[in-house]
Scaffold this motif. Structure first.
Motif, short mmCIF file in Angstrom:
data_model
loop_
_atom_site.label_atom_id
_atom_site.label_comp_id
_atom_site.label_asym_id
_atom_site.label_seq_id
_atom_site.Cartn_x
_atom_site.Cartn_y
_atom_site.Cartn_z
N GLY B 163 0.81 -1.22 0.00
CA GLY B 163 0.00 0.00 0.00
C GLY B 163 0.84 1.26 0.00
O GLY B 163 1.79 1.40 -0.76
N LYS B 168 -1.45 2.66 8.04
CA LYS B 168 -2.55 1.78 7.66
C LYS B 168 -2.03 0.39 7.28
O LYS B 168 -2.57 -0.63 7.70
N ASN B 172 -2.40 -3.40 8.95
CA ASN B 172 -2.82 -4.62 8.23
C ASN B 172 -1.84 -5.76 8.50
O ASN B 172 -2.25 -6.89 8.77
N GLU B 173 -0.56 -5.45 8.42
CA GLU B 173 0.45 -6.49 8.54
C GLU B 173 0.50 -7.06 9.96
O GLU B 173 0.68 -8.26 10.15
N ILE B 175 -2.04 -7.22 11.97
CA ILE B 175 -3.25 -8.06 12.11
C ILE B 175 -3.00 -9.42 11.46
O ILE B 175 -3.38 -10.46 11.99
N ARG B 176 -2.32 -9.42 10.30
CA ARG B 176 -2.04 -10.69 9.62
C ARG B 176 -1.10 -11.56 10.48
O ARG B 176 -1.24 -12.78 10.52
N ILE B 179 -3.26 -13.14 13.09
CA ILE B 179 -4.04 -14.25 12.51
C ILE B 179 -3.17 -15.50 12.42
O ILE B 179 -3.62 -16.61 12.69
N LEU B 281 -12.82 0.02 8.79
CA LEU B 281 -11.37 -0.06 8.62
C LEU B 281 -10.78 -0.67 9.88
O LEU B 281 -11.14 -0.28 11.00
N HIS B 282 -9.89 -1.65 9.70
CA HIS B 282 -9.20 -2.29 10.81
C HIS B 282 -10.17 -2.75 11.89
O HIS B 282 -9.92 -2.58 13.09
#
Lengths: 261, 395
Positions: B163, B168, B172-173, B175-176, B179, B281-282
């Motif tokens: 991105g 932002k 994302n990263e 959160i990944r 997971i 978002l998020h």
């Protein structure tokens, strides 16, 4: 929902292929759909690209970026699907739409469901839509349009929650094979124990297994415990190559469905 | 009515819009956070660390020369004097104690300006925990001193190349990562964003700011309530902390200042309330900068800490309900405000906090007004920008 329901009644070892709409080029969607259908794929999961795909690994992230740069949107995708259905004058291959909640919200949930239904789509997968939010905010709209929302379960999902999701679900449950984003490989021992545990729960819905399925071996293992499996990243990696879609797709699908000679 | 409700919403904003892979961890947090953080043993250790490690209470400083210039009474809440140089450490300590109570061994975080990353790395060092910080490659360049600090503190800093390569994408990263590592890992979010209960949790840990302002103002002026509280907003954690104990008193003007970058309509801005619309978002519903198709757009601000295309759900609610007033400051206005504070008060603010200072000239104060500006961080990390953009006419 005749198409999808029939598929799950009639077919074992269901092969489902995911690809992001809008790759490698904006207007390749219909030719990819045609090539997949001809190659013997049973179900297609068509990805609606999103700028922030939280549950996806690098391959699908990149495909989303490319698709968005190519100009893909839900609106354009619906136009392409209309063309595909008209050209083929058939609704023989079931298609599921898969994507994140925000673009669907901006498109309008009701309009999204109604349009999808008119294109012969019976179900959608929205990974960041929890069963809780779905029940509270969207269930009614989906039901009225006749669209089924497919829920995910993961190795972390508790037995009680799996039962709850099973009771909320229709058509099938999407089993995430390991802790990880799309494209992550887990070891077979771990997966097999997890799949066996699910099988022994005797859920009312059939299971399709996804995430980390990339080879014939992965596919066969999944089919031992579930009604089929979903391949995404591995196919998208093929589409990134230089060869044409007409050549890539049958080759790849053959490698999954048949022993190599 | 300004706090989160039982379902995790502020008005229509908030909630938890998360993939199933995160459900168990979020549910575990949601079910336990209030009980853990209100327990005596937690509070005892938290308060002790805030005092002896962070150096709290931070001073409330009457800025006389700035007050004279503006014809009113300006007080600076000196969060820049916290250990590690910003308010971020209040939250990092709170969440790491919580992570330990939950039995987690590995801490991951996202960072924009690097202040949250440094705070997290610091507390991880203190507690002997593994620390991984995701940071946009673009941010690593413009906040290089903070990258060096995190590494010195033993954290692994992972550059994020997706991105816009900023906050932002770092989020994302992270959160990944969570997971992929659900069992041993705790995700330490640095702002009042993310799925419920994060916004509430972070706001509670930062609420020490307004708690102290109250008693300090009472001692200084005989009245614990100011007329204005002003704070910058990216995701909004320092503003959440500075507003927290003043939310219910509507006589107090709450001013949130967003970064308008090169101008609100320049296409290079991060003023979410001005440019955003309702979206997700998020993991939470809030105001989001996005295209009509629901794709999140790339924000811009000179300040890495404000360079975020969303805003915490609590702030989205404060904005739409009118409880808080949202102003914005451009890169240039923030720089000028920073130079001015340096010259008038001998304090070099962080670029983020400089946005809050820049709003002072946009408001007409009365001589008797009491105005608190939350000086959320110090400017050491921004020296390169200040030097490069130094304007000779200000000399």
């Amino acid at each position: 929902m005749a198409l999808l329901a029939d598929l799950f009644q009639q077919k074992k070892n269901i092969l489902s292929i995911y690809f992001t709409a809008g790759i490698p080029n904006l207007n390749d969607t219909t030719s990819i759909l045609n090539s997949l259908e001809k190659s013997g794929v049973n179900l297609i999961e068509l990805g609606m690209p999103y700028s922030d795909p939280l549950a996806d690994g690098p391959v699908i992230q990149k495909s989303s970026d490319v698709a968005l740069k190519n100009g893909m949107s839900i609106e354009i995708l619906f136009k392409q699907l209309k063309q595909f259905r008209e050209e083929n004058n058939s609704y023989s291959i079931p298609i599921i739409l898969m994507g994140y909640l925000n673009p669907v919200l901006q498109f309008g949930v009701e309009k999204f469901c109604m349009t999808a239904k008119s294109l012969g789509i019976d179900a959608v997968i929205i990974p960041d839509l929890t069963p809780e939010v779905f029940e509270k905010e969207f269930q009614e709209t989906f039901r009225k349009a006749g669209i089924v929302n497919i829920f995910l379960i993961t190795p972390q999902t508790t037995e009680a929650r799996i039962r709850k999701i099973d009771s909320l679900s229709k058509l099938f449950i999407y089993v995430v094979s390991s802790a990880g984003v799309t494209g992550t490989q887990a070891n077979d021992d771990f997966k097999e124990k997890y799949f066996a545990r699910l099988q022994s729960m005797k859920l009312k819905n059939p299971l399709l297994i996804g995430f980390g399925i990339s080879t014939r071996k992965d596919f066969s293992l999944a089919c031992k415990y579930a009604q089929g499996a979903i391949i995404g990243s591995a196919y998208i990696r093929q589409l990134e190559g230089a060869k044409g879609i007409e050549e890539i797709t049958p080759q790849f699908i053959n490698s999954i469905l048949h022993e190599s000679k | 009515m300004w706090q989160v409700n039982n379902d995790g919403y502020y008005g229509e904003f908030g909630g938890a819009y998360i993939p199933e892979m995160l459900f168990q961890n979020i549910e575990n947090l949601r079910g336990n956070y209030l009980q853990i953080i209100s327990s005596d043993s937690f509070q005892k250790e938290f308060q002790l660390l805030l005092r002896d490690y962070v150096g709290r209470p931070t001073p409330l400083f009457k800025a006389d020369r700035l007050s004279d210039q503006l014809g009113t009474n300006i007080y600076l809440k000196r969060e820049d004097l916290c250990h590690t140089g910003a308010h971020k450490i209040n939250n990092a300590i709170g969440q790491i104690l919580l992570a330990q109570a939950l039995g987690k061994k590995r801490i991951i975080a996202e960072t924009g300006a690097g202040q949250h990353g440094v705070a997290t790395a610091t507390v991880c060092a203190l507690k002997g925990l593994e620390c991984i910080v995701y940071m946009g490659a673009e941010d690593m360049q413009r906040q290089a001193p903070n990258v060096a600090r995190m590494r010195l503190l033993g954290a692994k800093v992972i550059p994020v190349l997706s991105g816009s390569k900023t906050l932002k994408d770092a989020t994302n990263e992270a959160i990944r990562d969570w997971i992929s590592n659900p069992d041993d890992t705790y995700y330490l979010i640095g702002s009042v964003v993310g799925p419920h209960p994060y916004p509430d949790m972070v706001a509670r840990f930062q609420s020490v700011i307004s708690h102290e302002i109250k008693s300090q103002l009472l001692a200084a002026t005989g009245n614990e309530n100011p007329d204005y509280v002003i704070a910058c907003v990216g995701g909004g954690s320092n503003a959440a902390g500075a507003f927290f104990h003043f939310l219910e008193n509507k006589k107090i003007n709450l001013i949130a200042v967003e970064a308008s970058g090169q101008g609100i309509h320049s296409g290079k801005s991060a003023a979410t309330t001005q440019l955003g619309s309702i979206g997700i978002l998020h993991g939470s519903k809030s105001l989001v900068m996005q295209t009509k198709d629901g794709q999140v757009t790339e924000p811009y601000s000179i300040s890495a800490g404000l360079d975020y295309p969303g805003i915490g759900p609590m702030h989205a609610h404060l904005y739409t309900s009118g409880r808080a007033t949202f102003l914005s400051a451009t890169d240039q206005e923030a720089l000028s405000a920073a130079y001015e504070l340096a010259r008038l008060e001998g304090i070099i603010p962080a670029l983020e906090s400089a946005h809050a200072l820049a709003a002072l000239s946009q408001i007409s104060f009365r001589p008797q007004d009491v105005v608190v500006v939350n000086l959320s961080g110090r400017g050491d990390k921004d020296m390169a920008a200040y030097e490069n953009l130094y304007e000779p006419e200000l000399q």
